[in-house]
Design an enzyme around this catalytic site. Sequence first.
Site, PDB file in Angstrom:
ATOM      1  N   ASP A  19       0.838  -1.190  -0.188  1.00 35.36           N
ATOM      2  CA  ASP A  19      -0.069   0.042   0.086  1.00 35.36           C
ATOM      3  C   ASP A  19       1.008   1.357  -0.016  1.00 35.36           C
ATOM      4  OD1 ASP A  19      -2.316   1.681   0.007  1.00 35.36           O
ATOM      5  OD2 ASP A  19      -2.751   1.087   2.153  1.00 35.36           O
ATOM      6  N   ASN A  67     -10.606  -2.864  -6.431  1.00 36.95           N
ATOM      7  CA  ASN A  67      -9.831  -1.840  -6.867  1.00 36.95           C
ATOM      8  C   ASN A  67     -10.452  -1.552  -8.433  1.00 36.95           C
ATOM      9  OD1 ASN A  67      -6.652  -3.194  -5.903  1.00 36.95           O
ATOM     10  ND2 ASN A  67      -7.828  -1.381  -5.114  1.00 36.95           N
TER      11      ASN A  67
END
Length: 241
Positions: A19, A67
Amino acid sequence: MAAKDIRANGPAHVAIIMDGNGRWAQMRGRPRLYGHQAGARRVREIVESCPSLGIRYLTIFAFSTENWKRTQAEVTGLMTLFRRYIQKEAQELLQNGVRVRFIGDRDRLDPKLVEMMRRLEELTEANDLVHLTIALNYGGRDEVARATKRLAREVAAGRLDPEDVDAETLAHFLDTCLLPDPDLVIRTSGEARISNFLLWQSAYAEYEFTPVLWPDFTRDHFAEILDNFGTRERRFGAVSA
Ligand code: FPP
């Protein structure tokens, strides 16, 4: 930050939520994709570090079932990056003894990408030094739902008795059926969430949350976390010896 090699009590299987690519790019006034590209270079470095750090299984979260909600430009850019990664790294992975597998639902992915994934899995299937698993269009709940569907089909076909179904049976239908459970899950960028990653498999995993953004995450950061893991006592629900 000495990178001590091959840990006796180290984790065999590390899973990483990579991330912070977007923030890393933003801090430099660049588009998010620039951060993902830098992130892809770190993937290479971290995979290469595995043999000397004693990591046999590495699983990385490249694209989640959630996503798809990002802008079309970012999703397309990421998919292009995955294709490029496979194209560019295939020979290197093969020569470095890395066996690559993909987990996640392939149905929503571009057939050309799916074919490249299949070919890379096939190309590296005899390798055994490092088992790299790339989670692509992966979500833990989605995986359990897909596994349950497959299991239900076996029951409906009369090949499986519902009375025989236990945790091990379900695990057998998961995308990860050939992998050991992760010992350690790392998330970069300071967020302390698991975001639907390996929900079932991480039941007894240790977690490490580091503030370092993924494009800045080096082999030394990785080694330091692994050193720390060696000092933890894992009891798996039991009491200390
Ligand atoms: C999360 O950062 C990262 C992703 C959704 C993509 C992960 C992809 C890579 C590291 C690219 C390369 C991967 C491979 C396998 C070649 P974010 O965009 O959510 O960052 P932010 O939270 O700072 O916005």
